[in-house]
Enzyme design. Structure first.
Site, short mmCIF file in Angstrom:
data_model
loop_
_atom_site.label_atom_id
_atom_site.label_comp_id
_atom_site.label_asym_id
_atom_site.label_seq_id
_atom_site.Cartn_x
_atom_site.Cartn_y
_atom_site.Cartn_z
N GLU A 209 30.44 1.89 -14.35
CA GLU A 209 30.10 0.82 -15.28
C GLU A 209 29.25 -0.22 -14.55
OE1 GLU A 209 34.17 -0.02 -16.34
OE2 GLU A 209 34.24 -1.77 -15.07
N HIS A 246 36.51 -6.11 -17.36
CA HIS A 246 36.85 -5.89 -15.95
C HIS A 246 36.24 -6.98 -15.09
CE1 HIS A 246 37.53 -1.29 -16.53
NE2 HIS A 246 38.61 -1.99 -16.81
#
Lengths: 305, 382
Positions: A209, A246
């Protein structure tokens, strides 16, 4: 074979008497994991699912020879729990807990490095070697034994991809969750090195990511790998400066962009999927020798369909 | 949590890092009073964003009247998209040189990293890497004074300047560790004409996950009203500028869902990670928050691992009951743990769900494009 954990791994669950600990201890047992003991300070002498609970990790080592731990302890007490596991000499410590203060995480990793302990997480779904052992909270039905090694930063997205691989008849050697926090015990390269050495692994899938430089570093390593690699990177639509859930998933200082990661991975010969459900097809191709590593093939993921 | 400059400087000052004398003001009168006390001053907007100077957020005044006038002009305006409600009035510094000094978390090294440069006062992101001094620090030992002397040496500082710099760095590192900071920054660290080093600006971002350990720190709220409400509900939420609201479980899959919507030509309105294993109540709150922004369509994408599909269905029905129906096209993708129960609950009430992300994403993009008049089996307004 598999990496990090297998049918011989003897596991202690820290925080075994809490809600999460109890539930997942049962799930791990049901999967066939050798869960030998639980630890909950003050609850020594109890049992959970027939598994004896101790006050300290030291006792679990003494009585059961445990060599790996899965931690479900609440964040404020997690540093203590992780230090206890590392100090007791365990080889692998999986930290499921999320919201651990980042300074605690740095302290844990420094101590683990001194003692040679592998920390997985924090804020991870754990590690599973399908058919052998499951140390974590992942849904077991998404996995099957097979030749694909998966390493991912995120949980649900990797479940999705693993389930698609399983449905396509492509089982997994081991699936490792690095965790969503900025400071994690393992990075892509460290896991890829293990997959490269693992005889059971024939291809690797990297689920990355935006944010940080771990995917770029992975690309550098993959250039020298003998096994083919497929990747999916989330966060293509994310605007800079916004933290996407995150702690690490944020484009800062012009680094960690989707485009930069895809470029680096493709330059290393990795087949990068534009959409998550394309991963299984690409794995099938690389395993059957189609689409040689080093070439991107006809697709140009950066331009969409 | 980001602290305002004046809060950061208060912390610095308490720890013995020299800061300019100054006062926080919220009115023109207070600004004039402060200038009367301090002499020539800098008037600086207090916002949680960098690049103030370029955006006209830092002004100078040589008299109390001028300070009042400048404050009047700045208060209530927007700088970098943020409303100015307070100013820091500081004694103007006679600056000879400007350095950069910061400490951050280096995720790759898993350690704190000290970053310093002789090119201070500008956006550090624009300073070439070769002009930056970087040193990671083993948290076990902390920043030993010799390491700070090394940094000073590498910046070509000598004598008194090097001594002052080392002391500031050691103290800044103590702040970084003791306050659970994600970032502490002094930019510029100013070398004054009289030879003193002073923190001319200050940034201090504290780890949200460690805030409970620091009850004495002020609390600073950031973000839009909706973002604050979401945060209070324990949700990870980020506002985007599209019109398709999204709820998913897990940061990675949520990000991927946004990417897929964009891939099919839609524009996501938000990032909302309901979290793994969220119960009925938080998920219902999440859906309510999303609907409060009047999106053109809503996509709920759940791959249930520890999240239970029946809980997701109950959350949807709870919101539908409370609102007398869902007022925008709702597209649901629901697979995983307790899928059968969840689908049955939904079906009973006329809601259908897709099995794959692909179908669901295509459908929600079409529904948003068609507006509320769009009709298909994937949504209902009952």
């Amino acid at each position: 074979m598999a990496i990090l954990v297998d049918e011989k791994t003897r596991v202690v669950i820290q925080g075994a008497t809490g809600n999460q600990g109890r539930f997942h201890l049962a799930q791990m047992l049901a999967y066939g994991t050798r869960v030998a003991a639980g630890v909950s300070p003050g609850k020594g002498g109890q049992e959970v699912e027939g598994v004896p609970v101790y006050d300290t990790v030291e006792q679990a080592v003494l009585h059961h020879g445990v060599n790996a731990s899965v931690i479900f302890v609440p964040a404020p007490f997690c540093k203590d729990a992780a230090f206890e596991a590392i100090d007791a000499g365990l080889g692998v410590v999986v930290i499921i807990t999320e919201h651990i203060p980042v300074h605690d995480a740095m302290d844990i990793m420094a101590f683990a490095r001194q003692r040679g302990t592998v920390v997985v997480g924090p804020n991870t779904f754990g590690v599973i070697s399908p058919g052998k052992a499951k140390l974590g909270i992942m849904p077991a039905q998404a996995y099957a034994p097979g030749p694909v090694g998966i390493v991912a930063r995120s949980g649900t997205l990797s479940y999705e991809i693993a389930a698609a691989l399983t449905a396509a008849g492509l089982g997994q050697s081991t699936v490792v969750g690095l965790g969503g926090d900025r400071v994690a015990g393992l990075n892509f390269v460290e896991v890829l090195k293990r997959f490269e050495e693992d005889q059971a692994t024939q291809a690797v899938v990297l689920v990355g990511e935006i944010g940080g430089t771990a995917e770029e570093e992975a690309a550098e390593y993959i250039k020298g790998m003998s096994k083919p690699a497929v990747a999916y990177v989330a966060g293509r639509s994310a605007p800079p400066g916004k933290r996407m859930g995150h702690a690490g998933a944020i484009i800062e200082r012009g680094r960690g962009t989707f485009e930069g990661k895809v470029r680096a991975l493709e330059a290393a010969g990795v087949r990068v999927a534009t959409l998550p459900w394309e991963v299984a097809g690409l794995v099938e191709e690389v395993l059957s020798g189609g689409g040689p590593a080093g070439e991107t093939g006809p697709e140009t993921p950066l331009d969409g369909e | 949590m980001k602290l305002y400059e004046h809060m950061a400087k208060e912390v610095f000052g308490r720890q013995g890092i020299p800061v300019p004398p100054g006062r926080v003001v919220t009115t023109a009168e207070e600004a004039a009073d402060a200038a009367r006390e301090l002499g020539e001053v800098a008037v600086k907007v207090q916002i949680l964003a960098g690049g103030r100077g370029k955006a006209g957020g830092i002004r100078f005044a040589s008299t109390p009247e001028e300070a009042g006038r400048v404050a009047e002009e700045l208060l209530g305006t927007e700088v970098r998209g943020l409303v100015v409600d307070r100013l820091l009035v500081e004694k103007k510094l006679a600056i000879d040189r400007e350095f950069y000094l910061g400490i951050a978390v280096d995720g790759a090294a898993r350690r704190p990293v000290v970053i310093a440069s002789t090119q201070g006062g500008v956006n550090i992101e624009e300073v070439p890497e070769k002009l930056l001094v970087r040193q990671t620090v083993d948290p076990t030992w902390g920043l030993m004074p010799y390491r700070s002397r090394q940094v000073a040496r590498r910046l070509d500082l000598e004598g008194s300047e090097a001594r002052q710099f080392s002391q500031i760095l050691v103290r800044l590192f103590a702040i970084f560790r003791s306050l659970d900071a994600e970032l502490v920054e002094i930019n510029p660290l100013a070398l004054l004409e009289d030879g003193r080093l002073v923190a001319a600006d200050g940034r201090l971002n504290v780890d949200d996950d460690a805030l409970s350990r620091h009850p004495d720190l002020p609390r600073v709220e950031e973000g839009t009203e909706t973002e604050r409400r979401a945060r209070e509900a324990g949700l990870s939420y980020v506002e985007l500028d599209g019109d398709i609201a999204v709820m998913a479980n897990g940061a990675g899959i949520t990000m991927a869902t946004l990417d897929i919507i964009q891939h099919y030509g839609g524009r996501p309105a938000n990032f909302l990670d309901a979290g793994g294993g969220a119960g009925v109540e938080p998920m219902a709150r999440a859906i309510e928050i999303l609907l409060s922004r009047s999106p053109r369509a809503l996509l709920i994408n759940i791959f249930g691992g520890i999240t239970r599909c029946d809980d997701v269905a109950r959350a949807i029905l709870k919101v539908a009951d409370a609102r007398g129906g869902i007022e925008v096209p709702l597209v649901i993708r629901l697979v995983g743990t307790n899928e059968e129960e969840g689908l049955a609950l939904l079906k009973e009430r006329g809601f259908e769900a897709y099995r794959t992300m692909e179908e669901a994403a295509r459908r929600v993009v079409a529904a948003a494009a068609a507006g509320n008049g769009g009709d298909d089996s994937g949504h209902t307004r009952r």
